[in-house]
Design an enzyme around this catalytic site. Structure first.
Site, PDB file in Angstrom:
ATOM      1  N   TRP A 188     -21.164  -3.388 -17.010  1.00  0.00           N
ATOM      2  CA  TRP A 188     -22.050  -4.162 -17.406  1.00  0.00           C
ATOM      3  C   TRP A 188     -22.240  -5.587 -16.716  1.00  0.00           C
ATOM      4  CZ3 TRP A 188     -25.453  -1.274 -19.075  1.00  0.00           C
ATOM      5  CH2 TRP A 188     -25.012  -0.068 -19.763  1.00  0.00           C
ATOM      6  N   ASP A 241     -21.758 -12.343 -22.061  1.00  0.00           N
ATOM      7  CA  ASP A 241     -22.267 -11.079 -22.805  1.00  0.00           C
ATOM      8  C   ASP A 241     -21.371 -10.650 -23.560  1.00  0.00           C
ATOM      9  OD1 ASP A 241     -23.232  -8.567 -23.425  1.00  0.00           O
ATOM     10  OD2 ASP A 241     -23.407  -8.026 -21.283  1.00  0.00           O
ATOM     11  N   LYS A 260     -23.872  -2.527 -31.579  1.00  0.00           N
ATOM     12  CA  LYS A 260     -22.776  -2.165 -31.724  1.00  0.00           C
ATOM     13  C   LYS A 260     -21.883  -2.935 -32.937  1.00  0.00           C
ATOM     14  CE  LYS A 260     -22.668  -1.833 -26.589  1.00  0.00           C
ATOM     15  NZ  LYS A 260     -22.705  -0.520 -26.667  1.00  0.00           N
TER      16      LYS A 260
END
Length: 358
Positions: free
Chosen positions: A99, A168, A192
């Site tokens: 990511w 992030d 999540k």
């Protein structure tokens, strides 16, 4: 048979979140209307948005001068929104996983200026977080991914750099205290550690905005959403309600400090079992970088042929989602905030029973 949910995302949520959101989907606040069909501009939903924002700020100790947004598009859209809003001449990225790499690619693709990769562990399959790098002092921001879900590495503290940071935090938000003042933007997909899939949280420093010279498309401009209270367009109402239920749960459980204690306890249990195993081994080469959220492991080389058998065995014993990401294989136990310690113990027992078979 009891199921133990180790899915990486969408993932386990507090039972209260699931039950209360389900009730609201049938009837919100005895209104006779479903959460899915009320107006987002109604008093009932405005109260949801206001409380969710307030709890975000309270639980993370967010200082004055920051806004909390609830948007669509997932963290992947933020890979684009961040450079649109903050990238003027030069930015820096730490490449620690899939990511992080995708975020860096988006910044390079926009070609607003120079993109510096300060360090990368890609050549070693992201099995550690690089150390000893330097961040140029003249960058507009330094982007990090605090937890790497696929490879199982995590930053357990805020980096000590003298430039504005962007993070992030999709998979470890609310799992440890954060010094928000170090960041101009923190974002993450909520699926999540916070809510059902469909909403993205963004924490943005207001006075860091408005400093780029290029045009920002309306929907990609953080100002657009700040000015309209995350309601420039219709927000994802069901996931935001789910987020509110989780935020209430987090506060009732003792907040971020308690989540950090539980995360470390769960991780210590499972890593100890992996390290003491005859069959299994961890994949992260630097123990200090091991994630508390996504614990990745494989069969030792001499037992590789048993991997698919263990996935089947674990599934038959109620372990859900322990197969590793398709890009790396092996196994992954995602231990997010809502996962009870009992589930980790159940996985350990399952691993030991499998080991005794062989």
């Amino acid at each position: 048979m009891k199921k133990h949910n180790f899915n990486a995302g969408p993932s386990i949520l507090p039972r209260e979140t699931v039950e209360n959101t389900a009730k609201a989907i049938l009837d919100l606040n005895n209104s006779g209307l479903s959460l899915m069909e009320i107006s987002h501009r109604s008093k009932d939903f405005q109260a949801v948005m206001d409380e969710a924002e307030a709890l975000f700020k309270e639980l993370l100790h967010i200082p004055e001068g920051y806004s909390v947004l609830f948007l669509g598009g997932g963290a992947s859209l933020e890979f684009c929104m961040v450079p649109y809003n903050f990238f003027e001449k030069k930015v820096a990225y730490l490449n620690t996983g899939t990511w992080a790499n995708k975020a860096e690619k988006e910044a390079k693709g926009l070609a607003f200026g120079e993109v510096v990769e300060v360090a990368s562990s890609k050549v070693d399959n992201y099995t550690y977080i690089p150390k000893g790098y330097s961040v140029p002092s003249d960058v507009d921001y330094f982007h990090i991914t605090t937890n790497n879900t696929i490879y199982g590495t995590e930053l357990h503290a805020d980096p000590d750099v003298n430039v504005p940071m962007v993070a992030d935090m999709s998979s470890d938000i609310f799992s440890r205290p954060i010094d928000i003042s170090k960041y101009i933007c923190i974002f993450g997909g909520a699926q999540k550690n916070l809510a059902p899939a469909g909403v993205t949280f963004v924490i943005v420093k207001n006075d860091a905005l408005g400093k780029v010279s290029h045009y920002i498309p309306t929907m990609l401009d953080y100002h657009t959403h700040i000015e309209k209270g995350s309601m420039f367009n219709t927000p994802p109402v069901v996931p935001i309600y789910g987020a509110l239920m989780t935020l209430r749960w987090l506060k009732a459980q003792g907040g971020v400090d308690e989540m950090q204690r539980r995360a470390k306890e769960r991780a210590d249990m499972l890593y100890s079992a992996i390290d003491g195993s005859r069959l299994f081994r961890g994949t992260v080469t630097c123990e200090a970088d091991r994630s508390y959220m996504n614990i990745c492991f494989v069969m030792k080389d001499e037992y590789k042929e048993l991997e698919s058998e263990f996935v089947t065995f674990a599934t038959e014993h109620g372990m859900v989602g322990v197969k590793g990401h398709r890009s790396v294989g092996g196994f992954r136990a995602s231990c997010y905030n809502a996962l009870p310690k009992e589930s980790v113990q159940a996985l350990i027992d399952c691993m030991k029973e499998f080991e005794n078979k062989h």
